[in-house]
Enzyme design. Structure first.
Site, PDB file in Angstrom:
ATOM      1  CB  CYS A  59      -1.074   0.012   1.147  1.00  0.00           C
ATOM      2  SG  CYS A  59      -0.170  -0.010   2.802  1.00  0.00           S
ATOM      3  CG  ASN A  95       4.352  -1.904   5.345  1.00  0.00           C
ATOM      4  OD1 ASN A  95       5.430  -2.082   5.717  1.00  0.00           O
ATOM      5  ND2 ASN A  95       3.325  -2.662   5.125  1.00  0.00           N
ATOM      6  CB  CYS A 152      -3.470   1.714   7.092  1.00  0.00           C
ATOM      7  SG  CYS A 152      -3.351   3.106   8.146  1.00  0.00           S
ATOM      8  NE  ARG A 153      -4.583   1.478   1.842  1.00  0.00           N
ATOM      9  CZ  ARG A 153      -4.419   2.111   0.835  1.00  0.00           C
ATOM     10  NH1 ARG A 153      -5.185   2.115  -0.030  1.00  0.00           N
ATOM     11  NH2 ARG A 153      -3.098   3.045   0.724  1.00  0.00           N
ATOM     12  CB  SER A 154       0.307  -3.653   2.815  1.00  0.00           C
ATOM     13  OG  SER A 154       1.091  -2.578   3.539  1.00  0.00           O
ATOM     14  CG  ASP A 167      -5.197   5.680   2.605  1.00  0.00           C
ATOM     15  OD1 ASP A 167      -5.411   5.035   3.678  1.00  0.00           O
ATOM     16  OD2 ASP A 167      -4.587   6.319   2.128  1.00  0.00           O
TER      17      ASP A 167
HETATM   18  P1  4NP Z   1      -1.543   2.713   4.009  1.00  0.00           P
HETATM   19  O1  4NP Z   1      -2.342   4.229   4.769  1.00  0.00           O
HETATM   20  O2  4NP Z   1      -1.235   3.068   2.673  1.00  0.00           O
HETATM   21  O3  4NP Z   1      -2.873   1.765   3.995  1.00  0.00           O
HETATM   22  O4  4NP Z   1      -0.555   2.377   5.094  1.00  0.00           O
HETATM   23  C1  4NP Z   1      -1.713   5.345   4.982  1.00  0.00           C
HETATM   24  C2  4NP Z   1      -0.854   5.555   6.175  1.00  0.00           C
HETATM   25  C3  4NP Z   1      -0.062   6.860   6.164  1.00  0.00           C
HETATM   26  C4  4NP Z   1      -0.246   8.034   5.113  1.00  0.00           C
HETATM   27  C5  4NP Z   1      -1.275   7.430   4.080  1.00  0.00           C
HETATM   28  C6  4NP Z   1      -1.713   6.158   3.933  1.00  0.00           C
HETATM   29  N1  4NP Z   1       0.344   9.052   5.291  1.00  0.00           N
HETATM   30  O5  4NP Z   1       0.056   9.801   4.529  1.00  0.00           O
HETATM   31  O6  4NP Z   1       1.364   9.043   6.049  1.00  0.00           O
END
Ligand code: 4NP
Length: 155
Positions: free
Chosen positions: A11, A14, A16-18, A126
């Site tokens: 994602c 790294n 939240c989703r992955s 997201d």
């Molecule tokens: P992820 O979510 O891609 O599912 O881990 C996010 C985590 C952090 C951020 C954006 C999306 N960020 O902008 O810091």
């Protein structure tokens, strides 16, 4: 040569989703007796070395899975030879992974929800800027994909 499938979930951050996709896949593979290597990574460098978001840790815990020890990392060149399958959580991630891939990369790169019949082409939303309910939805999506992927890899 190692013939095991090796699966990487990617994602943006790294955190939240992955990590949830990795956790859901590890559990589904273990339950099915599928021997597979598995990891997750982000396309961005924002959260290298960080634990998953507390809301991802909480939703995994609700399903009796501990992901508190996972550490964020960024996708790197070696991943394209180490992994047989690289799954992007959303369309932006897919484009970024394809841009980072070396020419003639042997890894199969695709959108995660493509493995779920009827949900091809969908992104996993997201949940980072939303509330906890988004993380429940993420869990539903990634556990559905994990089950479908385990079935596909067992065939
Ligand atoms: P992820 O979510 O891609 O599912 O881990 C996010 C985590 C952090 C951020 C954006 C999306 N960020 O902008 O810091």
């Amino acid at each position: 040569m190692d013939k095991r499938p090796a699966v990487l979930f990617v994602c943006l951050g790294n955190i939240c989703r992955s990590p949830l996709a990795e956790a859901a896949f590890r559990k589904a593979a273990e339950d099915a007796g599928l021997d597979a290597e598995c990891d997750s990574a982000g396309t961005a460098a924002y959260h290298i070395g960080a634990a998953p978001d507390h809301r991802s840790i909480a939703v995994a815990r609700q399903h009796a899975i501990d992901i508190g020890h996972y550490q964020g990392r960024q996708i790197c060149a070696d991943d394209f030879t180490r992994f047989t399958h690289i799954f992007a959580l959303d369309q932006n991630n897919l484009e970024d992974i394809r841009s980072a891939a070396p020419p003639h990369s042997p890894a199969q790169i695709q959108l995660l929800m493509d493995v779920v019949p009827g949900r091809e082409g969908e992104s996993v939303t997201d949940p980072y800027y939303g509330d906890e309910t988004g993380f429940d939805e993420t869990w539903r999506d990634v556990s559905c994909a994990a089950a479908a992927l385990v079935n596909q890899l067992r065939r």
